[in-house]
Design a protein around this motif. Structure first.
Motif, mmCIF file in Angstrom:
data_model
loop_
_atom_site.group_PDB
_atom_site.id
_atom_site.type_symbol
_atom_site.label_atom_id
_atom_site.label_comp_id
_atom_site.label_asym_id
_atom_site.label_seq_id
_atom_site.Cartn_x
_atom_site.Cartn_y
_atom_site.Cartn_z
ATOM 1 N N PRO A 169 36.781 -9.622 34.738
ATOM 2 C CA PRO A 169 36.437 -9.428 33.424
ATOM 3 C C PRO A 169 35.613 -8.846 34.268
ATOM 4 C CG PRO A 169 36.259 -11.907 34.859
ATOM 5 C CD PRO A 169 37.226 -10.710 35.168
ATOM 6 N N TYR A 170 34.614 -8.288 33.124
ATOM 7 C CA TYR A 170 33.115 -7.030 33.647
ATOM 8 C C TYR A 170 33.022 -7.203 34.470
ATOM 9 C CZ TYR A 170 32.743 -6.185 28.601
ATOM 10 O OH TYR A 170 32.996 -5.638 27.280
ATOM 11 N N LEU A 171 32.472 -6.163 35.383
ATOM 12 C CA LEU A 171 31.475 -6.245 37.006
ATOM 13 C C LEU A 171 30.000 -7.154 36.438
ATOM 14 C CD1 LEU A 171 32.116 -2.652 38.803
ATOM 15 C CD2 LEU A 171 32.881 -4.720 38.714
ATOM 16 N N PRO A 172 29.147 -7.296 37.116
ATOM 17 C CA PRO A 172 27.780 -7.676 36.567
ATOM 18 C C PRO A 172 26.918 -6.450 35.956
ATOM 19 C CG PRO A 172 28.391 -8.686 38.993
ATOM 20 C CD PRO A 172 29.615 -7.771 38.635
ATOM 21 N N GLU A 173 27.286 -5.311 36.585
ATOM 22 C CA GLU A 173 26.613 -4.539 36.052
ATOM 23 C C GLU A 173 26.903 -3.966 34.540
ATOM 24 O OE1 GLU A 173 29.058 -2.462 38.931
ATOM 25 O OE2 GLU A 173 27.956 -4.255 38.672
ATOM 26 N N GLN A 174 28.208 -4.394 33.997
ATOM 27 C CA GLN A 174 28.260 -4.506 32.595
ATOM 28 C C GLN A 174 27.970 -5.510 31.541
ATOM 29 O OE1 GLN A 174 32.704 -3.606 33.694
ATOM 30 N NE2 GLN A 174 32.813 -2.683 32.408
ATOM 31 N N ALA A 175 28.307 -7.021 32.556
ATOM 32 C CA ALA A 175 27.374 -8.084 32.144
ATOM 33 C C ALA A 175 25.955 -8.034 31.465
ATOM 34 C CB ALA A 175 27.841 -9.031 31.867
ATOM 35 N N ALA A 176 25.066 -7.395 32.693
ATOM 36 C CA ALA A 176 23.799 -7.091 32.219
ATOM 37 C C ALA A 176 22.982 -6.596 31.416
ATOM 38 C CB ALA A 176 23.275 -6.567 33.638
ATOM 39 N N ARG A 177 24.139 -5.317 30.727
ATOM 40 C CA ARG A 177 23.596 -4.671 29.104
ATOM 41 C C ARG A 177 24.760 -5.302 27.915
ATOM 42 N NH1 ARG A 177 25.574 -0.873 33.102
ATOM 43 N NH2 ARG A 177 28.099 -0.877 32.129
ATOM 44 N N GLN A 178 25.400 -6.681 28.240
ATOM 45 C CA GLN A 178 25.488 -7.299 27.645
ATOM 46 C C GLN A 178 25.150 -8.447 27.719
ATOM 47 O OE1 GLN A 178 30.054 -5.371 26.139
ATOM 48 N NE2 GLN A 178 29.412 -4.341 28.027
ATOM 49 N N PRO A 179 24.015 -9.169 26.773
ATOM 50 C CA PRO A 179 23.304 -10.503 27.690
ATOM 51 C C PRO A 179 24.542 -11.907 26.801
ATOM 52 C CG PRO A 179 21.495 -9.335 26.604
ATOM 53 C CD PRO A 179 23.114 -8.403 26.785
ATOM 54 N N GLY A 180 24.416 -12.434 27.435
ATOM 55 C CA GLY A 180 26.090 -13.366 27.611
ATOM 56 C C GLY A 180 27.585 -13.505 27.561
ATOM 57 N N GLN A 181 27.754 -11.954 29.151
ATOM 58 C CA GLN A 181 28.857 -11.703 29.073
ATOM 59 C C GLN A 181 29.363 -12.965 30.047
ATOM 60 O OE1 GLN A 181 31.863 -10.825 27.025
ATOM 61 N NE2 GLN A 181 30.163 -10.297 25.184
ATOM 62 N N PRO A 182 30.264 -12.665 30.424
ATOM 63 C CA PRO A 182 30.488 -13.428 31.929
ATOM 64 C C PRO A 182 31.008 -11.965 32.947
ATOM 65 C CG PRO A 182 32.541 -13.673 30.587
ATOM 66 C CD PRO A 182 30.983 -13.250 29.326
ATOM 67 N N SER A 183 30.901 -12.121 34.122
ATOM 68 C CA SER A 183 30.911 -11.651 35.334
ATOM 69 C C SER A 183 32.044 -11.727 36.456
ATOM 70 C CB SER A 183 30.170 -10.214 34.917
ATOM 71 O OG SER A 183 28.698 -10.932 35.808
ATOM 72 N N MET A 184 32.436 -10.537 37.246
ATOM 73 C CA MET A 184 32.681 -11.196 38.203
ATOM 74 C C MET A 184 32.791 -9.926 39.383
ATOM 75 S SD MET A 184 36.768 -12.572 38.940
ATOM 76 C CE MET A 184 36.508 -13.834 38.390
ATOM 77 N N ALA A 185 31.795 -10.857 40.539
ATOM 78 C CA ALA A 185 31.225 -9.633 41.106
ATOM 79 C C ALA A 185 32.895 -9.462 41.997
ATOM 80 C CB ALA A 185 31.301 -10.398 42.679
ATOM 81 N N LEU A 186 33.223 -7.432 42.133
ATOM 82 C CA LEU A 186 34.004 -6.511 42.865
ATOM 83 C C LEU A 186 34.649 -6.738 43.534
ATOM 84 C CD1 LEU A 186 35.656 -4.150 42.506
ATOM 85 C CD2 LEU A 186 33.711 -2.834 43.591
ATOM 86 N N GLU A 187 33.918 -7.693 44.725
ATOM 87 C CA GLU A 187 34.783 -8.143 46.178
ATOM 88 C C GLU A 187 35.460 -9.436 45.554
ATOM 89 O OE1 GLU A 187 31.194 -10.600 47.806
ATOM 90 O OE2 GLU A 187 31.162 -8.684 48.970
ATOM 91 N N THR A 188 34.770 -10.065 44.503
ATOM 92 C CA THR A 188 35.874 -11.124 44.468
ATOM 93 C C THR A 188 37.178 -10.878 44.022
ATOM 94 O OG1 THR A 188 33.821 -12.598 43.645
ATOM 95 C CG2 THR A 188 35.988 -13.628 43.329
#
Length: 215
Positions: A169-188
């Motif tokens: 998935p996207y990283l959180p910082e990517q999802a923050a720019r696209q509201p509603g998109q799921p994300s996953m932390a890099l460490e995960t």
């Protein structure tokens, strides 16, 4: 000791970061008692990506190849089941190429199955708290292009290599720019890729468990 090649794409589609590349870089020079990892960056460019992949395979001489790509909008790590022989680009690649309805390999088979233990990987990812699922489409962009090219190379060369593709998935910082998109932390994501490598090195045969979809 097995050699493992893991690849990740550079940013594309207007993004300044690609989680696949960021995660793969965290695996550089990872070494355990049973395997050693080499990582390579792949250009998000039709054709050129395969040239880079094949050069890396010739150099590393891997026993296992896992290619990793971004799948924005997916909430889980998705282990791909099949690569198909078609390029059908919804957007241009990083050099402006946009092939429509062309084969990855002219005259090649319609598709190739992954030779990773995909269901065993998904099962272990979920068991260790990393959301994951089997995916039945790697798309028709450069990710599928590389996945198909990898499996075609293995089939044609009759090399003793197992390979496949994992979307993240996207990283959180990517999802923050696209509201509603799921994300996953890099460490995960990094944890998940390590688990996938561990399982793929350990198991050559997949387990039999549910992983299909109705639609």
């Amino acid at each position: 000791m097995k050699n493992v090649l893991v690849t990740g794409f550079d940013p594309f589609g207007g993004e300044s970061v690609n989680p696949a590349l960021e995660a793969v870089k965290c695996l550089a020079h990872l070494k355990t008692e049973t395997y050693a990892v080499e990582v390579r960056e792949m250009p998000t460019v039709f054709g050129k990506a395969l040239d880079c992949l094949y050069a890396a395979i010739e150099q590393v001489k891997p026993d296992l190849v896992i290619c990793v790509g971004q799948a924005g909008g997916r909430p889980q790590m998705t282990v791909e089941r099949v690569a198909i022989n078609v390029n059908d680009a919804r957007i241009p690649d990083n050099e402006g190429n946009q092939p429509i309805d062309t084969p990855v390999v002219p005259g090649g088979p319609v598709g190739y199955w992954s030779t990773l233990p995909i269901k065993a990987i998904v099962q272990e990812l979920n068991r260790q708290g990393v959301p994951a699922a089997v995916s039945h489409t790697a798309g028709t962009f450069v990710c599928n292009h590389v996945f198909y090219g990898l499996m075609h190379y293995i089939a044609e060369s009759k090399a003793a290599i197992r390979g496949g593709f994992i979307h993240i998935p996207y990283l959180p910082e990517q999802a923050a720019r696209q509201p509603g998109q799921p994300s996953m932390a890099l460490e995960t994501i990094v944890k998940g890729l390590k688990i996938a490598i561990d399982v793929a090195v350990e198991l050559e045969e997949d387990i039999v468990t549910m992983g299909g979809q109705i639609s």
